[in-house]
Design a protein around this motif. Structure first.
Motif, PDB file in Angstrom:
ATOM      1  N   MET A   1      11.121  -7.675  62.007  1.00 47.09           N
ATOM      2  CA  MET A   1      11.614  -9.039  61.883  1.00 47.09           C
ATOM      3  C   MET A   1      11.386  -9.520  60.456  1.00 47.09           C
ATOM      4  O   MET A   1      10.447  -9.113  59.804  1.00 47.09           O
ATOM      5  N   ARG A   2      12.289 -10.396  60.030  1.00 49.39           N
ATOM      6  CA  ARG A   2      12.228 -10.889  58.648  1.00 49.39           C
ATOM      7  C   ARG A   2      12.610 -12.364  58.617  1.00 49.39           C
ATOM      8  O   ARG A   2      13.587 -12.781  59.231  1.00 49.39           O
ATOM      9  N   ASN A   3      11.836 -13.147  57.862  1.00 50.50           N
ATOM     10  CA  ASN A   3      12.176 -14.549  57.638  1.00 50.50           C
ATOM     11  C   ASN A   3      13.386 -14.584  56.708  1.00 50.50           C
ATOM     12  O   ASN A   3      13.339 -14.076  55.598  1.00 50.50           O
ATOM     13  N   ILE A   4      14.474 -15.195  57.169  1.00 48.05           N
ATOM     14  CA  ILE A   4      15.721 -15.201  56.406  1.00 48.05           C
ATOM     15  C   ILE A   4      16.056 -16.582  55.876  1.00 48.05           C
ATOM     16  O   ILE A   4      16.852 -16.731  54.960  1.00 48.05           O
ATOM     17  N   PHE A   5      15.450 -17.637  56.469  1.00 50.31           N
ATOM     18  CA  PHE A   5      15.807 -19.000  56.100  1.00 50.31           C
ATOM     19  C   PHE A   5      14.677 -19.945  56.478  1.00 50.31           C
ATOM     20  O   PHE A   5      14.070 -19.787  57.530  1.00 50.31           O
ATOM     21  N   THR A   6      14.414 -20.925  55.621  1.00 50.69           N
ATOM     22  CA  THR A   6      13.467 -21.987  55.938  1.00 50.69           C
ATOM     23  C   THR A   6      14.190 -23.303  55.797  1.00 50.69           C
ATOM     24  O   THR A   6      14.694 -23.631  54.714  1.00 50.69           O
ATOM     25  N   GLY A   7      14.270 -24.029  56.892  1.00 48.60           N
ATOM     26  CA  GLY A   7      14.957 -25.320  56.898  1.00 48.60           C
ATOM     27  C   GLY A   7      13.976 -26.469  56.921  1.00 48.60           C
ATOM     28  O   GLY A   7      12.818 -26.315  57.318  1.00 48.60           O
ATOM     29  N   SER A   8      14.452 -27.616  56.520  1.00 46.72           N
ATOM     30  CA  SER A   8      13.587 -28.792  56.498  1.00 46.72           C
ATOM     31  C   SER A   8      13.521 -29.487  57.856  1.00 46.72           C
ATOM     32  O   SER A   8      12.636 -30.291  58.091  1.00 46.72           O
ATOM     33  N   THR A   9      14.465 -29.157  58.751  1.00 49.61           N
ATOM     34  CA  THR A   9      14.472 -29.757  60.088  1.00 49.61           C
ATOM     35  C   THR A   9      14.824 -28.693  61.123  1.00 49.61           C
ATOM     36  O   THR A   9      15.422 -27.666  60.792  1.00 49.61           O
ATOM     37  N   ILE A  10      14.490 -28.979  62.355  1.00 45.98           N
ATOM     38  CA  ILE A  10      14.844 -28.078  63.449  1.00 45.98           C
ATOM     39  C   ILE A  10      16.366 -28.003  63.598  1.00 45.98           C
ATOM     40  O   ILE A  10      16.922 -26.953  63.907  1.00 45.98           O
ATOM     41  N   THR A  11      17.044 -29.098  63.323  1.00 43.73           N
ATOM     42  CA  THR A  11      18.505 -29.124  63.426  1.00 43.73           C
ATOM     43  C   THR A  11      19.132 -28.176  62.417  1.00 43.73           C
ATOM     44  O   THR A  11      20.034 -27.400  62.744  1.00 43.73           O
TER      45      THR A  11
END
Length: 98
Positions: A1-11
């Motif tokens: 598994m790999r972290n591909i994206f970090t968002g500022s909100t759950i949406t």
């Protein structure tokens, strides 16, 4: 598994996860915070590292894509969302079309 994206909100993370899933890339959301700490980032992880390149292309295209015909502009944040969305992909504000 790999972290591909970090968002500022759950949406925001959910939009990315759904985009990846609709393109055959298995992904899941990992929340760093809890309901008491919604300001903490939310990550999207892909199940198969071999899909990293395609996942990054899809995410890039999502953010670089100019508003197209068949989209609406959010009155709250100014982002464009497809007509198939009833809520803004960026802030969750209603389209007002109900």
């Amino acid at each position: 598994m790999r972290n591909i994206f970090t968002g500022s909100t759950i949406t925001e993370a959910a939009v990315v996860r759904n985009l990846l899933a609709s393109n055959g890339i298995e992904a899941q959301i990992i929340e760093k915070g809890a309901a008491a700490y919604p300001q903490l980032p939310t990550e999207v992880w892909i199940a198969h590292d071999t899909q990293q390149h395609r996942a990054l292309e899809l995410i890039r295209d999502l953010y670089l894509k100019a508003p197209e015909q068949g989209s609406w502009i959010c009155a709250n944040c100014g982002e464009a969302s497809p007509n198939s969305f009833d809520l803004c992909w960026a802030c969750g504000h209603s389209s007002g079309r109900e």
